[in-house]
Each structure stands twice: as structure tokens, then as C-alpha cells.
Design an enzyme around this catalytic site. Structure first.
Site, PDB file in Angstrom:
ATOM      1  CD  GLN A 105      -2.965  -2.356   2.268  1.00 34.92           C
ATOM      2  OE1 GLN A 105      -2.273  -2.561   3.254  1.00 34.92           O
ATOM      3  NE2 GLN A 105      -2.723  -2.934   1.104  1.00 34.92           N
ATOM      4  CE  LYS A 142     -18.642  26.381 -27.637  1.00 32.72           C
ATOM      5  NZ  LYS A 142     -18.640  24.975 -27.959  1.00 32.72           N
ATOM      6  CB  SER A 183     -13.382  25.416 -29.167  1.00 30.46           C
ATOM      7  OG  SER A 183     -13.285  24.613 -30.325  1.00 30.46           O
ATOM      8  CG  ASN A 204      -4.075  -4.815  13.033  1.00 31.52           C
ATOM      9  OD1 ASN A 204      -3.522  -4.706  11.938  1.00 31.52           O
ATOM     10  ND2 ASN A 204      -4.460  -5.986  13.524  1.00 31.52           N
ATOM     11  CD  GLU A 253     -18.771  21.672 -19.729  1.00 35.03           C
ATOM     12  OE1 GLU A 253     -19.518  21.202 -20.588  1.00 35.03           O
ATOM     13  OE2 GLU A 253     -17.666  22.163 -19.995  1.00 35.03           O
ATOM     14  CB  SER A 271      -0.914   0.003   1.229  1.00 38.42           C
ATOM     15  OG  SER A 271      -0.161  -0.192   2.413  1.00 38.42           O
ATOM     16  CG  HIS A 320     -41.761  21.856 -12.510  1.00 38.13           C
ATOM     17  ND1 HIS A 320     -42.034  20.542 -12.205  1.00 38.13           N
ATOM     18  CD2 HIS A 320     -42.476  22.597 -11.627  1.00 38.13           C
ATOM     19  CE1 HIS A 320     -42.895  20.489 -11.193  1.00 38.13           C
ATOM     20  NE2 HIS A 320     -43.173  21.732 -10.817  1.00 38.13           N
ATOM     21  CG  ASN A 350     -16.347  25.378 -24.496  1.00 36.99           C
ATOM     22  OD1 ASN A 350     -17.398  25.831 -24.959  1.00 36.99           O
ATOM     23  ND2 ASN A 350     -15.426  24.791 -25.237  1.00 36.99           N
TER      24      ASN A 350
HETATM   25  N1  ARG Z   1      -1.230  -1.196   5.418  1.00 30.46           N
HETATM   26  C1  ARG Z   1      -2.165  -1.747   6.339  1.00 30.46           C
HETATM   27  C2  ARG Z   1      -3.539  -1.074   6.180  1.00 30.46           C
HETATM   28  O1  ARG Z   1      -3.587  -0.041   5.618  1.00 30.46           O
HETATM   29  C3  ARG Z   1      -1.698  -1.581   7.745  1.00 30.46           C
HETATM   30  C4  ARG Z   1      -2.215  -2.572   8.696  1.00 30.46           C
HETATM   31  C5  ARG Z   1      -1.665  -3.908   8.415  1.00 30.46           C
HETATM   32  N2  ARG Z   1      -2.025  -4.843   9.419  1.00 30.46           N
HETATM   33  C6  ARG Z   1      -1.880  -6.163   9.263  1.00 30.46           C
HETATM   34  N3  ARG Z   1      -2.274  -6.899  10.232  1.00 30.46           N
HETATM   35  N4  ARG Z   1      -1.425  -6.688   8.161  1.00 30.46           N
HETATM   36  O2  ARG Z   1      -4.553  -1.594   6.587  1.00 30.46           O
END
Ligand code: ARG
Length: 462
Positions: free
Chosen positions: A323, A284, A278, A111, A291, A24, A157, A286
Site C-alpha cells: 500500500q 533581485k 526579493s 488484491n 532552483e 489509505s 570541468h 531570482n
Molecule cells: N488499499 C490496499 C492497497 O493499496 C488494497 C488492497 C488491500 N488488500 C488486502 N488484502 N488488505 O494495497
């Protein structure tokens, strides 16, 4: 070699695909500031409680500061093999300060760490959105004061309904933004408790001080249940719901800007700064920014539904599913911030074509209700009868191809003989808006008062 952070029991190396799906770091590196702040608070608390030495805590704090400056200087060696921001930071800490770095993770788990970091991150994002919403409200209220008496057609409306003032219409969005801010504030209030110390899910046997870390990080108190602390993401969901509603509000205004600035309507003119040309049609201008604000609600609503779907049916406590809470939330909040800034700029620069607005407001027999009201008030007709008579007068005006106040009195009297010249006192658009002085109504004097009240509240007026 197996993963150096958790590889003790592993014989084989991770498959590259495992690393790819698991990592991540590409997005949670955005949590670096919060991760480092939480680690510093945790280490200081561990030392205070005698769980690690003051010397180790000092080295840890120093190492974390170095990491912060490395990241900010773009010199930090982020590694996918280290999965996420938490292990990237911890591993780098060990490189920098040696074995003392390995003591930081005492009485802590990723965690409670990630739950803490993300609460802090979302809290910061909410504060930025709140400031952006306040700036947007201010731009609207300033424009509203300027146009407190500028008459425009009010629609139901999308058909001409009754004349309103442009200022009144703009203030409607100020009210919506105020409720949006209230929703973000409510989410912030509820999320502001510390998960730190919940550890993996069961709490810890170390004699830590959760109040101390909570306080150091600006949380009101530690969360009361360790399982809840690591397993819920309702704080993200609530924030995304507030984001979605705000975006829905912005998309309505963006749509009106698109409509009003079209040459066929011509009620407003956007500045060159917030329009684009444009590549083929030289004439134009725009309204792309409007938008795009209208369109951003797509991804913003999507992020809410995506995370609701991730969380639905997920057994307690932590699962890696969670995650997936980050990318959508970061994207959604970023999109809202940009939308708000763009809307604020558009509003500030926006020019109303008052003559065109007045002309449009007077069309479509927009004062027919004023006519019916007059018959009710002056001739004591039941409103239903007055409505019918006014309708017949509108039909005569339509047939003659004139506006209501251009129809001769004699023609009106064919429908209602009790009508007098006094009727012309209520048929103009200015009279119509000026008469709506009821609390919350569109009269210029109300609008002036409300706009000033907002500007005062927003700190833009003494
Ligand atoms: N990168 C993880 C998340 O965003 C961190 C927690 C990971 N915990 C684990 N028990 N693998 O959730």
C-alpha cells in the site's frame, strides 16, 4: 460494530490507531476513475458469463456512474473507516442499489483490484509525462533553431573548453528527453497487462473471462500468473526509475540556467514570468523555478529508493506493505510533471545574450585546439607535438594579455616557424564552430538540420 466489509469473524471494533495506520483513502482516492472503470468492466464480464444477472449488472453500472459523478462533484462521503477507495466505492454502491451491489465483488479481491487500478493510473500518468516531455523537446528544438549559429563557450570541468553553438547545447537536452521518453514507453509496454481475475492470489473457480476485462480496460492481455499479478510492483519501480533519470537530466539543465542567468555570467536572461523578486533587495531577479526543478530530484529519487526498500525481501504474494507504493509514486510523478511544465515555460521565454555569449566563447583561448589541429593538418606535425606548440603559443598570449587571434604572427613563429597568416582563418570562434561538421558536431549547419529534424518528428514542422 466490526467493519461491515470484512467484519464477519470479528467481535471487537478496530482500535482508532488501527484505522489510522491502515487507511489509505486519503491518497488512494486519486484512483477513483480507474477503480470505477475496472469495476464496470468486471461487472459487464460477470453478466456476460452468466455469473450475475444482466439486471444486476445494469444496476451496478448505473450505481457506479452515480458514484463517479458524486466524486467529481465533490459530494462523495469518503470514510476512513472504509479504509480505501475500493471499499468506499463498494459500500456506497450498496447504499445506492441495495443487495445487487454486494455481487460486484464476486470472483475478485482487493488484491487484483488495486493492482489493476494502479496499473491503469500509472499508465495514464506515463501518457501525461510523455506529452509533457514532447512539449519540452519542442520548446528546446525551436530555441535551438533560432540559435543554431549563436556561439557560446562549451565547457568541460566548467572551464572554457571549445566554442559551441547555443542551439547545439540545447539539442543535447532534446536527445536526453528522447531517451527518457523511450524509458517511459518501455515501462508502459511492460505494465500493460491485466491483473484482474487473479483474485486474492490463486485465481478463481468462477468461469470468468479475463481476456474480456483486459480488452475493455485497454490492456494487451491478462497477466499469466495470478501470484505475480497481485504481488509485483516492478511497474511502479520502473516508472519511478524513468522519473528519476528524467529528473536528473532536468536538474542539470536547471543548474545551468541558474549559472547562466547569474549577473556574473549573464549568458541568458529569464523572463519575469519565471523569476521572483526579493522582499528586501529591490534589484533581485531570482531563478526560483529553475532552483526548484533542481531540488525536486530529491523527493523524486527518494520515492524510488523508498519503494525499492519496501519491496526488497517481501515474500509473495500480497502484503499490506505494498500500500506504500502510492504516495511516493503520486508525489514523484506530480513533481516531474510540474518540473517539465516549468522548464518548458522557462525555455520558451529564455533570451540569450548573444554578444555576451560570443565574448565568453572567445575568452579562455577556446580555439587552442583549432590551432593544434591546423599544425597537424597543414604542417603534418604529429598531434602530440602540435598540442605542445599550441600550448606554448597560448602561454605567450596569456603573458601578453591578448586573445590567440590578437597575437602577432611573428610571436607565434617564435614557437613554430612554419606558421603562416592562414592560421588566422581558424582562430575565430565562428570558424571554429563552422568547421565542426562531423555528424553530431556543433556546426550551425548541422544544428539547423537536427533542429528541423526534431521539429518535424515532433509534429511542429511539415
Ligand atoms: N488499499 C490496499 C492497497 O493499496 C488494497 C488492497 C488491500 N488488500 C488486502 N488484502 N488488505 O494495497
Amino acid at each position: 460494530m466490526a467493519n461491515k466489509m470484512w467484519g464477519g469473524r470479528f467481535g471487537q471494533k478496530s482500535d482508532p490507531l488501527m484505522e489510522e495506520i491502515n487507511a489509505s483513502i486519503d491518497f488512494d482516492r486519486k484512483l477513483y476513475r480507474q477503480d470505477i472503470a475496472a469495476s464496470k468492466a468486471h461487472a459487464a464480464m460477470l453478466a456476460k458469463k452468466g455469473i450475475i444477472t444482466t439486471h444486476d449488472a445494469k444496476q451496478i453500472a448505473h450505481g457506479l456512474d452515480t458514484i463517479l459523478s458524486e466524486i467529481e462533484a465533490g459530494k462523495f462521503p469518503f470514510k476512513r473507516a472504509l479504509e480505501d477507495i475500493h471499499m468506499n466505492v463498494e459500500s456506497r454502491l450498496a447504499d445506492l442499489i441495495g443487495s445487487a451491489g454486494g455481487r460486484l465483488h464476486t470472483a475478485r479481491s482487493r488484491n487484483d483490484q488495486v493492482a489493476t487500478d494502479f496499473r491503469l493510473w500509472v499508465r495514464d500518468a506515463i501518457d501525461e509525462i510523455d506529452a509533457a516531455l514532447a512539449a519540452y523537446q519542442r520548446a528546446l528544438a525551436e530555441k535551438a533553431l533560432e540559435h543554431a549559429a549563436t556561439v557560446m563557450p562549451g565547457f568541460t570541468h566548467l572551464q572554457t573548453a571549445q566554442p559551441v553553438t547555443f542551439g547545439h547545447h540545447l539539442l543535447a537536452y532534446v536527445e536526453m528527453a528522447a531517451r527518457d521518453r523511450g524509458r517511459f514507453a518501455g515501462a508502459r509496454e511492460r505494465l500493460n497487462e491485466s491483473p484482474l481475475g487473479a483474485a486474492a492470489l490463486a485465481g478463481t473457480a468462477f468461469a470468468i473471462d479475463r481476456d474480456m476485462t483486459a480488452k475493455a480496460l485497454g490492456f494487451k492481455r491478462p497477466m499469466a500468473n495470478s501470484i505475480d499479478a497481485v504481488s509485483d510492483r516492478d511497474f511502479v519501480l520502473e516508472t519511478l526509475a524513468a522519473t528519476a533519470i528524467t529528473s536528473a537530466h532536468l536538474s542539470r539543465f536547471a543548474e545551468e540556467i541558474v549559472l547562466w542567468s547569474s549577473p556574473q555570467s549573464g549568458l541568458i536572461r529569464l523572463s519575469d514570468r519565471f523569476t521572483t523578486g526579493s522582499s528586501i533587495m529591490p534589484q533581485k531577479r531570482n531563478p526560483d523555478a529553475a532552483e526548484l526543478v533542481r531540488a525536486k530530484s530529491g523527493r523524486i529519487f527518494g520515492a524510488l529508493i523508498a519503494l525499492l526498500t519496501v519491496m526488497k525481501g517481501l515474500p509473495l504474494a500480497y502484503a499490506k506493505d505494498m500500500q506504500e507504493d502510492k504516495e511516493g509514486a503520486m508525489d514523484s510523478l506530480g513533481a516531474l510533471k510540474l518540473s517539465l511544465a516549468a522548464m518548458t515555460g522557462m525555455v520558451r521565454d529564455m533570451a540569450a545574450d548573444a554578444a555576451r555569449m560570443r565574448q565568453a566563447a572567445a575568452g579562455g583561448f577556446s580555439t587552442a585546439t583549432d590551432l593544434a589541429d591546423w599544425l597537424t593538418r597543414e604542417l603534418k606535425l604529429p598531434f602530440r607535438e602540435a598540442h605542445r606548440a599550441a600550448g606554448r603559443i597560448v602561454a605567450k598570449a596569456a603573458e601578453a594579455g591578448v586573445a590567440l587571434d590578437e597575437l602577432p604572427l611573428e610571436t607565434m613563429q617564435e614557437v613554430e616557424p612554419g606558421l603562416t597568416r592562414a592560421i588566422f582563418g581558424v582562430l575565430s570562434v565562428d570558424k571554429s564552430v563552422a568547421s565542426r561538421t562531423v555528424y553530431g558536431g556543433t556546426a550551425p549547419k548541422n544544428v539547423r538540420l537536427q533542429a528541423k529534424r526534431w521539429l518535424k518528428r515532433l509534429g511542429a514542422m511539415p
